[in-house]
Design a protein around this motif. Structure first.
Motif, PDB file in Angstrom:
ATOM      1  N   SER A 156       0.806  -1.218   0.116  1.00  0.00           N
ATOM      2  CA  SER A 156       0.216   0.111  -0.135  1.00  0.00           C
ATOM      3  C   SER A 156       0.797   1.064   0.112  1.00  0.00           C
ATOM      4  N   SER A 157       0.447   2.416  -0.955  1.00  0.00           N
ATOM      5  CA  SER A 157       1.223   3.374  -0.954  1.00  0.00           C
ATOM      6  C   SER A 157       1.086   4.461   0.410  1.00  0.00           C
ATOM      7  N   ARG A 158      -0.047   4.105   0.996  1.00  0.00           N
ATOM      8  CA  ARG A 158      -0.533   4.840   2.021  1.00  0.00           C
ATOM      9  C   ARG A 158       0.411   4.482   3.326  1.00  0.00           C
ATOM     10  N   SER A 185       7.061  -1.063  -6.630  1.00  0.00           N
ATOM     11  CA  SER A 185       5.769  -1.029  -7.117  1.00  0.00           C
ATOM     12  C   SER A 185       4.730  -1.030  -5.944  1.00  0.00           C
ATOM     13  N   PRO A 186       4.601   0.374  -5.332  1.00  0.00           N
ATOM     14  CA  PRO A 186       3.440   0.548  -4.590  1.00  0.00           C
ATOM     15  C   PRO A 186       2.285   0.235  -5.100  1.00  0.00           C
ATOM     16  N   HIS A 187       1.095  -0.111  -4.443  1.00  0.00           N
ATOM     17  CA  HIS A 187      -0.283  -0.186  -4.883  1.00  0.00           C
ATOM     18  C   HIS A 187      -1.013   1.180  -4.065  1.00  0.00           C
ATOM     19  N   SER A 188      -1.961   1.649  -4.991  1.00  0.00           N
ATOM     20  CA  SER A 188      -2.818   3.136  -4.145  1.00  0.00           C
ATOM     21  C   SER A 188      -4.365   2.625  -4.773  1.00  0.00           C
ATOM     22  N   TYR A 189      -5.021   2.496  -3.414  1.00  0.00           N
ATOM     23  CA  TYR A 189      -6.386   2.519  -3.617  1.00  0.00           C
ATOM     24  C   TYR A 189      -7.092   3.594  -2.956  1.00  0.00           C
ATOM     25  N   TYR A 190      -8.200   4.534  -3.098  1.00  0.00           N
ATOM     26  CA  TYR A 190      -8.520   5.570  -2.898  1.00  0.00           C
ATOM     27  C   TYR A 190      -9.524   5.423  -1.979  1.00  0.00           C
ATOM     28  N   ASP A 191     -10.347   4.294  -1.558  1.00  0.00           N
ATOM     29  CA  ASP A 191     -11.357   4.407  -0.653  1.00  0.00           C
ATOM     30  C   ASP A 191     -10.728   4.643   1.005  1.00  0.00           C
ATOM     31  N   ALA A 192     -11.607   4.661   1.748  1.00  0.00           N
ATOM     32  CA  ALA A 192     -11.234   5.093   3.146  1.00  0.00           C
ATOM     33  C   ALA A 192     -10.161   4.541   3.848  1.00  0.00           C
ATOM     34  N   ASP A 193     -10.067   3.279   3.995  1.00  0.00           N
ATOM     35  CA  ASP A 193      -8.975   2.476   4.441  1.00  0.00           C
ATOM     36  C   ASP A 193      -7.900   1.959   3.485  1.00  0.00           C
ATOM     37  N   ALA A 194      -8.114   2.551   2.066  1.00  0.00           N
ATOM     38  CA  ALA A 194      -7.112   2.120   1.149  1.00  0.00           C
ATOM     39  C   ALA A 194      -7.040   0.710   0.902  1.00  0.00           C
ATOM     40  N   SER A 195      -7.971  -0.160   1.058  1.00  0.00           N
ATOM     41  CA  SER A 195      -7.876  -1.527   1.086  1.00  0.00           C
ATOM     42  C   SER A 195      -8.702  -1.970  -0.502  1.00  0.00           C
ATOM     43  N   GLY A 196      -9.106  -1.022  -1.098  1.00  0.00           N
ATOM     44  CA  GLY A 196      -9.820  -1.472  -2.348  1.00  0.00           C
ATOM     45  C   GLY A 196     -10.919  -2.181  -2.212  1.00  0.00           C
ATOM     46  N   THR A 197     -11.821  -1.810  -1.242  1.00  0.00           N
ATOM     47  CA  THR A 197     -12.977  -2.621  -0.953  1.00  0.00           C
ATOM     48  C   THR A 197     -14.295  -1.834  -1.020  1.00  0.00           C
ATOM     49  N   ASP A 198     -14.208  -0.554  -1.197  1.00  0.00           N
ATOM     50  CA  ASP A 198     -15.291   0.060  -1.240  1.00  0.00           C
ATOM     51  C   ASP A 198     -15.403   0.974  -2.414  1.00  0.00           C
ATOM     52  N   ALA A 199     -16.666   1.261  -2.926  1.00  0.00           N
ATOM     53  CA  ALA A 199     -16.976   2.079  -3.855  1.00  0.00           C
ATOM     54  C   ALA A 199     -16.583   3.527  -3.949  1.00  0.00           C
ATOM     55  N   CYS A 212     -14.601   7.187  -2.788  1.00  0.00           N
ATOM     56  CA  CYS A 212     -13.166   7.477  -2.596  1.00  0.00           C
ATOM     57  C   CYS A 212     -13.159   8.495  -1.602  1.00  0.00           C
ATOM     58  N   VAL A 213     -12.329   8.982  -0.913  1.00  0.00           N
ATOM     59  CA  VAL A 213     -12.036   9.775  -0.075  1.00  0.00           C
ATOM     60  C   VAL A 213     -11.258  11.205  -0.579  1.00  0.00           C
ATOM     61  N   ALA A 214     -11.904  12.282  -0.146  1.00  0.00           N
ATOM     62  CA  ALA A 214     -11.220  13.572  -0.625  1.00  0.00           C
ATOM     63  C   ALA A 214      -9.873  13.491  -0.406  1.00  0.00           C
ATOM     64  N   GLY A 215      -8.943  13.818  -1.163  1.00  0.00           N
ATOM     65  CA  GLY A 215      -7.664  14.365  -1.319  1.00  0.00           C
ATOM     66  C   GLY A 215      -6.780  12.825  -1.183  1.00  0.00           C
ATOM     67  N   ALA A 216      -7.313  11.523  -1.307  1.00  0.00           N
ATOM     68  CA  ALA A 216      -6.925  10.397  -1.203  1.00  0.00           C
ATOM     69  C   ALA A 216      -5.866  10.243  -2.262  1.00  0.00           C
ATOM     70  N   GLN A 217      -5.633  11.086  -3.547  1.00  0.00           N
ATOM     71  CA  GLN A 217      -4.684  10.959  -4.519  1.00  0.00           C
ATOM     72  C   GLN A 217      -3.128  11.440  -3.709  1.00  0.00           C
ATOM     73  N   ASN A 218      -3.205  11.970  -2.313  1.00  0.00           N
ATOM     74  CA  ASN A 218      -2.184  12.642  -1.983  1.00  0.00           C
ATOM     75  C   ASN A 218      -1.301  11.256  -1.376  1.00  0.00           C
ATOM     76  N   ARG A 219      -2.034  10.133  -1.134  1.00  0.00           N
ATOM     77  CA  ARG A 219      -1.528   8.771  -0.484  1.00  0.00           C
ATOM     78  C   ARG A 219      -0.123   8.248  -1.441  1.00  0.00           C
ATOM     79  N   LEU A 220       0.058   9.162  -2.582  1.00  0.00           N
ATOM     80  CA  LEU A 220       1.006   8.799  -3.487  1.00  0.00           C
ATOM     81  C   LEU A 220       2.288   9.521  -3.166  1.00  0.00           C
ATOM     82  N   ASP A 221       2.120  10.746  -2.567  1.00  0.00           N
ATOM     83  CA  ASP A 221       3.117  11.574  -2.180  1.00  0.00           C
ATOM     84  C   ASP A 221       4.250  10.885  -1.455  1.00  0.00           C
ATOM     85  N   PRO A 222       4.104  10.131  -0.158  1.00  0.00           N
ATOM     86  CA  PRO A 222       5.247   9.622   0.516  1.00  0.00           C
ATOM     87  C   PRO A 222       6.223   8.789  -0.349  1.00  0.00           C
ATOM     88  N   PRO A 223       5.633   7.722  -1.108  1.00  0.00           N
ATOM     89  CA  PRO A 223       6.626   6.924  -1.966  1.00  0.00           C
ATOM     90  C   PRO A 223       7.147   7.596  -3.325  1.00  0.00           C
TER      91      PRO A 223
END
Length: 226
Positions: free
Chosen positions: A86-88, A112-126, A128-139
């Protein structure tokens, strides 16, 4: 509680079981070792130093060394992390620090990080969370500091709500513009996930080829960024 990742429904685990058992195909030493590590890590979780960032780094180093020393493969090797890569969590759980010591004997590796944009970044919820694209910033920042290549091996959001329709193009643009990102793939799930799967990219109707809303959003971005 039963470990759901030992189910044959999980394709990686089913492949690993077949590899260890010698079924379906002839299993060489390299494949067998990777498969056995996968099964052990699933069974033991964080116990006995299984599936931790450092163990993941050690496994990846072993595989890189084996590929370069025992085969004539010079192609790029993608390095994935613990916690579903997870990128988060890439930096916060210590995976980045563990990978600081990983090296490629012949170069040509990418993380090769993975990045899902739901609340817990698990890729299980339809949703998205506002600002979730910023999970990519740390890696991405970690890659820039160490002059490493990043390839986002999986990413997804449904694209069905207003937040996803902003977050997904913002994430794609962030990756497009970052000099250390060499590419990305969009997780789509394929037919076996069913027609109602939130991240589905397969056609809504296989006979007509009608695109899903998720695919339309992706195609719109790609058309604007050839």
């Amino acid at each position: 509680m039963a470990n759901r990742f030992l189910s044959d429904l999980d394709p990686t685990t089913a492949w690993a079981k077949a590899a260890v058992d010698g079924k379906l195909f002839t299993c060489g030493e390299l494949v067998r070792h990777a498969a056995e590590c996968h099964l052990r890590d699933i069974r033991h979780g964080e116990r006995r130093d299984r599936a931790t960032p450092q163990r993941t780094s050690d496994n990846m180093q072993w595989i890189v060394n084996a590929v370069r020393s025992r085969t004539n493969c010079a192609g790029k090797i993608l390095i994935e992390g613990a916690s579903f890569s997870s990128s988060r969590n890439w930096v916060s759980n210590g995976q980045a620090a563990a990978f600081d010591r990983l090296y490629g004997p012949a170069g040509n590796i990418a993380f090769s990080p993975h990045s899902y944009y739901d609340a817990d970044a698990s890729g299980t919820d339809a949703s998205c969370v506002a600002g979730a694209q910023n999970r990519l910033d740390p890696p991405l920042s970690w890659a820039a500091v160490g002059d490493r290549e990043i390839f986002i091996g999986e990413q997804a959001g449904s694209g069905l709500d207003a937040v996803c329709q902003f977050v997904l193009p913002a994430a794609y643009a962030k990756l497009r513009d970052h000099p250390n990102c060499i590419g990305w793939t969009r997780w789509g799930g394929a037919r076996r996930r069913g027609s109602t799967y939130a991240y589905r990219l397969d056609p809504s109707n296989y006979q007509t080829g009608e695109d899903t809303p998720q695919m339309k959003l992706l195609l719109r971005f790609l058309a604007q960024n050839p």
